[in-house]
Design a protein around this motif. Structure first.
Motif, PDB file in Angstrom:
ATOM      1  N   UNK A 124     -18.164 -52.038   2.309  1.00 36.03           N
ATOM      2  CA  UNK A 124     -18.008 -51.268   1.081  1.00 36.03           C
ATOM      3  C   UNK A 124     -18.888 -51.849  -0.027  1.00 36.03           C
ATOM      4  N   UNK A 125     -18.979 -53.162  -0.101  1.00 39.94           N
ATOM      5  CA  UNK A 125     -19.858 -53.804  -1.085  1.00 39.94           C
ATOM      6  C   UNK A 125     -21.314 -53.403  -0.827  1.00 39.94           C
ATOM      7  N   UNK A 126     -21.711 -53.346   0.440  1.00 35.61           N
ATOM      8  CA  UNK A 126     -23.077 -52.913   0.778  1.00 35.61           C
ATOM      9  C   UNK A 126     -23.279 -51.467   0.351  1.00 35.61           C
ATOM     10  N   UNK A 127     -22.299 -50.632   0.570  1.00 40.05           N
ATOM     11  CA  UNK A 127     -22.395 -49.243   0.132  1.00 40.05           C
ATOM     12  C   UNK A 127     -22.562 -49.181  -1.379  1.00 40.05           C
ATOM     13  N   UNK A 128     -21.823 -50.003  -2.106  1.00 43.00           N
ATOM     14  CA  UNK A 128     -21.929 -50.021  -3.572  1.00 43.00           C
ATOM     15  C   UNK A 128     -23.336 -50.442  -3.997  1.00 43.00           C
ATOM     16  N   UNK A 129     -23.892 -51.459  -3.343  1.00 43.64           N
ATOM     17  CA  UNK A 129     -25.267 -51.879  -3.667  1.00 43.64           C
ATOM     18  C   UNK A 129     -26.255 -50.753  -3.369  1.00 43.64           C
ATOM     19  N   UNK A 130     -26.111 -50.122  -2.215  1.00 47.73           N
ATOM     20  CA  UNK A 130     -27.020 -49.034  -1.835  1.00 47.73           C
ATOM     21  C   UNK A 130     -26.945 -47.873  -2.815  1.00 47.73           C
ATOM     22  N   UNK A 131     -25.738 -47.580  -3.297  1.00 50.63           N
ATOM     23  CA  UNK A 131     -25.530 -46.449  -4.214  1.00 50.63           C
ATOM     24  C   UNK A 131     -25.756 -46.836  -5.670  1.00 50.63           C
ATOM     25  N   UNK A 132     -26.106 -48.089  -5.907  1.00 51.86           N
ATOM     26  CA  UNK A 132     -26.341 -48.607  -7.251  1.00 51.86           C
ATOM     27  C   UNK A 132     -25.108 -48.421  -8.137  1.00 51.86           C
ATOM     28  N   UNK A 133     -23.945 -48.731  -7.555  1.00 50.67           N
ATOM     29  CA  UNK A 133     -22.682 -48.676  -8.278  1.00 50.67           C
ATOM     30  C   UNK A 133     -22.354 -50.100  -8.727  1.00 50.67           C
ATOM     31  N   UNK A 134     -22.226 -50.294 -10.013  1.00 53.55           N
ATOM     32  CA  UNK A 134     -21.961 -51.639 -10.542  1.00 53.55           C
ATOM     33  C   UNK A 134     -20.480 -51.826 -10.825  1.00 53.55           C
ATOM     34  N   UNK A 135     -20.126 -53.062 -11.150  1.00 48.66           N
ATOM     35  CA  UNK A 135     -18.749 -53.367 -11.523  1.00 48.66           C
ATOM     36  C   UNK A 135     -17.787 -53.362 -10.364  1.00 48.66           C
ATOM     37  N   UNK A 136     -18.265 -53.727  -9.171  1.00 53.70           N
ATOM     38  CA  UNK A 136     -17.395 -53.665  -8.001  1.00 53.70           C
ATOM     39  C   UNK A 136     -17.069 -55.029  -7.410  1.00 53.70           C
ATOM     40  N   UNK A 137     -17.699 -56.098  -7.890  1.00 52.69           N
ATOM     41  CA  UNK A 137     -17.558 -57.403  -7.228  1.00 52.69           C
ATOM     42  C   UNK A 137     -16.130 -57.935  -7.244  1.00 52.69           C
ATOM     43  N   UNK A 138     -15.358 -57.633  -8.255  1.00 56.92           N
ATOM     44  CA  UNK A 138     -13.989 -58.133  -8.325  1.00 56.92           C
ATOM     45  C   UNK A 138     -12.957 -57.198  -7.735  1.00 56.92           C
ATOM     46  N   UNK A 139     -13.382 -56.072  -7.214  1.00 58.95           N
ATOM     47  CA  UNK A 139     -12.432 -55.087  -6.692  1.00 58.95           C
ATOM     48  C   UNK A 139     -11.998 -55.423  -5.276  1.00 58.95           C
ATOM     49  N   UNK A 140     -10.743 -55.156  -4.989  1.00 54.99           N
ATOM     50  CA  UNK A 140     -10.245 -55.263  -3.620  1.00 54.99           C
ATOM     51  C   UNK A 140     -10.754 -54.083  -2.801  1.00 54.99           C
ATOM     52  N   UNK A 141     -10.488 -54.130  -1.520  1.00 55.61           N
ATOM     53  CA  UNK A 141     -11.008 -53.106  -0.609  1.00 55.61           C
ATOM     54  C   UNK A 141     -10.598 -51.690  -1.015  1.00 55.61           C
ATOM     55  N   UNK A 142      -9.304 -51.470  -1.257  1.00 56.73           N
ATOM     56  CA  UNK A 142      -8.828 -50.120  -1.575  1.00 56.73           C
ATOM     57  C   UNK A 142      -9.409 -49.615  -2.895  1.00 56.73           C
ATOM     58  N   UNK A 143      -9.448 -50.473  -3.903  1.00 56.42           N
ATOM     59  CA  UNK A 143      -9.999 -50.070  -5.201  1.00 56.42           C
ATOM     60  C   UNK A 143     -11.491 -49.799  -5.090  1.00 56.42           C
ATOM     61  N   UNK A 144     -12.185 -50.610  -4.316  1.00 55.11           N
ATOM     62  CA  UNK A 144     -13.619 -50.416  -4.104  1.00 55.11           C
ATOM     63  C   UNK A 144     -13.891 -49.100  -3.394  1.00 55.11           C
ATOM     64  N   UNK A 145     -13.111 -48.815  -2.359  1.00 53.36           N
ATOM     65  CA  UNK A 145     -13.282 -47.563  -1.635  1.00 53.36           C
ATOM     66  C   UNK A 145     -13.001 -46.370  -2.550  1.00 53.36           C
ATOM     67  N   UNK A 146     -11.977 -46.466  -3.373  1.00 64.70           N
ATOM     68  CA  UNK A 146     -11.670 -45.391  -4.323  1.00 64.70           C
ATOM     69  C   UNK A 146     -12.801 -45.182  -5.311  1.00 64.70           C
ATOM     70  N   UNK A 147     -13.364 -46.279  -5.812  1.00 66.59           N
ATOM     71  CA  UNK A 147     -14.473 -46.173  -6.766  1.00 66.59           C
ATOM     72  C   UNK A 147     -15.689 -45.511  -6.116  1.00 66.59           C
ATOM     73  N   UNK A 148     -16.002 -45.894  -4.887  1.00 69.04           N
ATOM     74  CA  UNK A 148     -17.146 -45.294  -4.190  1.00 69.04           C
ATOM     75  C   UNK A 148     -16.917 -43.801  -3.948  1.00 69.04           C
ATOM     76  N   UNK A 149     -15.707 -43.447  -3.573  1.00 67.52           N
ATOM     77  CA  UNK A 149     -15.411 -42.029  -3.345  1.00 67.52           C
ATOM     78  C   UNK A 149     -15.472 -41.244  -4.640  1.00 67.52           C
ATOM     79  N   UNK A 150     -14.997 -41.854  -5.713  1.00 67.28           N
ATOM     80  CA  UNK A 150     -15.062 -41.204  -7.023  1.00 67.28           C
ATOM     81  C   UNK A 150     -16.528 -40.986  -7.434  1.00 67.28           C
ATOM     82  N   UNK A 151     -17.352 -41.999  -7.274  1.00 68.47           N
ATOM     83  CA  UNK A 151     -18.781 -41.894  -7.605  1.00 68.47           C
ATOM     84  C   UNK A 151     -19.465 -40.826  -6.740  1.00 68.47           C
ATOM     85  N   UNK A 152     -19.121 -40.780  -5.453  1.00 68.26           N
ATOM     86  CA  UNK A 152     -19.745 -39.825  -4.533  1.00 68.26           C
ATOM     87  C   UNK A 152     -19.374 -38.389  -4.877  1.00 68.26           C
ATOM     88  N   UNK A 153     -18.181 -38.197  -5.427  1.00 65.65           N
ATOM     89  CA  UNK A 153     -17.738 -36.833  -5.718  1.00 65.65           C
ATOM     90  C   UNK A 153     -18.269 -36.303  -7.044  1.00 65.65           C
TER      91      UNK A 153
END
Length: 185
Positions: free
Chosen positions: A155-184
């Motif tokens: 998920x962290x790699x996905x965040x880097x690829x998508x240029x989504x910042x502010x994810x380093x302190x997020x747990x797995x579920x919160x990170x996945x939610x943030x990526x899905x929110x950004x993708x939508x």
């Protein structure tokens, strides 16, 4: 290894298209083919995300297209999860399958018209062959996985690829939610 990373990616794309046709045309094969499709697409996506997208962004100047492609991978993972959880004999299955086909077909068309030509134009044949080996090794490692098997590191790699910042302190579920929110968006 014969060919380059672009050839390998496009071979997977053609196989996914073949599986889509089989799933649409032969409902009796669905129960057995859905796990094959989800496994192939998951392994393909994880290998692209880990090995190809970082090189495409940093070495081939394709950062914007990679970010967009990564968002489409997140969407495809959601649709794969939904398909895997839908009874193949239900009326809903055809709609979920078509949604996945539409999303993946759109992604493949964009990737094959933007990211992959960018790789071929900007990277040496030697580098494309290195990426082919890395992609194939990563893809093989991820065969058998499902979209829900994703790790926090992936998920962290996905965040880097998508240029989504502010994810380093997020747990797995919160990170996945943030990526899905950004993708939508």
């Amino acid at each position: 290894m014969a060919g380059d990373v672009v050839d390998l990616i496009m071979q997977d794309h053609r196989e996914v298209e073949r599986l889509f046709d089989e799933l649409k045309d032969n409902p009796e094969t669905r129960r057995n083919l859905v796990p094959v499709l989800t496994t192939l697409l998951t392994a393909h996506s994880r290998a692209e995300e880990a090995e190809v997208y970082p090189a495409a962004a940093s070495e081939a100047g394709e950062a914007d297209d990679v970010a967009h492609s990564q968002e489409e991978h997140v969407e495809a993972d959601e649709l794969l999860e939904k398909l895997a959880g839908t009874d193949p004999e239900s009326a809903q299955f055809d709609k979920v399958l078509q949604d996945l086909i539409d999303a993946v077909t759109h992604h493949v068309e964009e990737e094959e018209s933007k990211v992959l030509p960018g790789l071929r134009a900007n990277l040496s044949a030697e580098r494309l062959a290195e990426l082919a080996d890395a992609f194939a090794t990563s893809r093989e490692k991820h065969l058998g996985e499902q979209p829900t098997d994703i790790t926090r590191e992936q998920l962290q790699q996905q965040a880097r690829n998508a240029d989504v910042s502010g994810t380093s302190g997020l747990g797995k579920d919160a990170l996945q939610s943030k990526l899905r929110e950004e993708a939508s968006e």
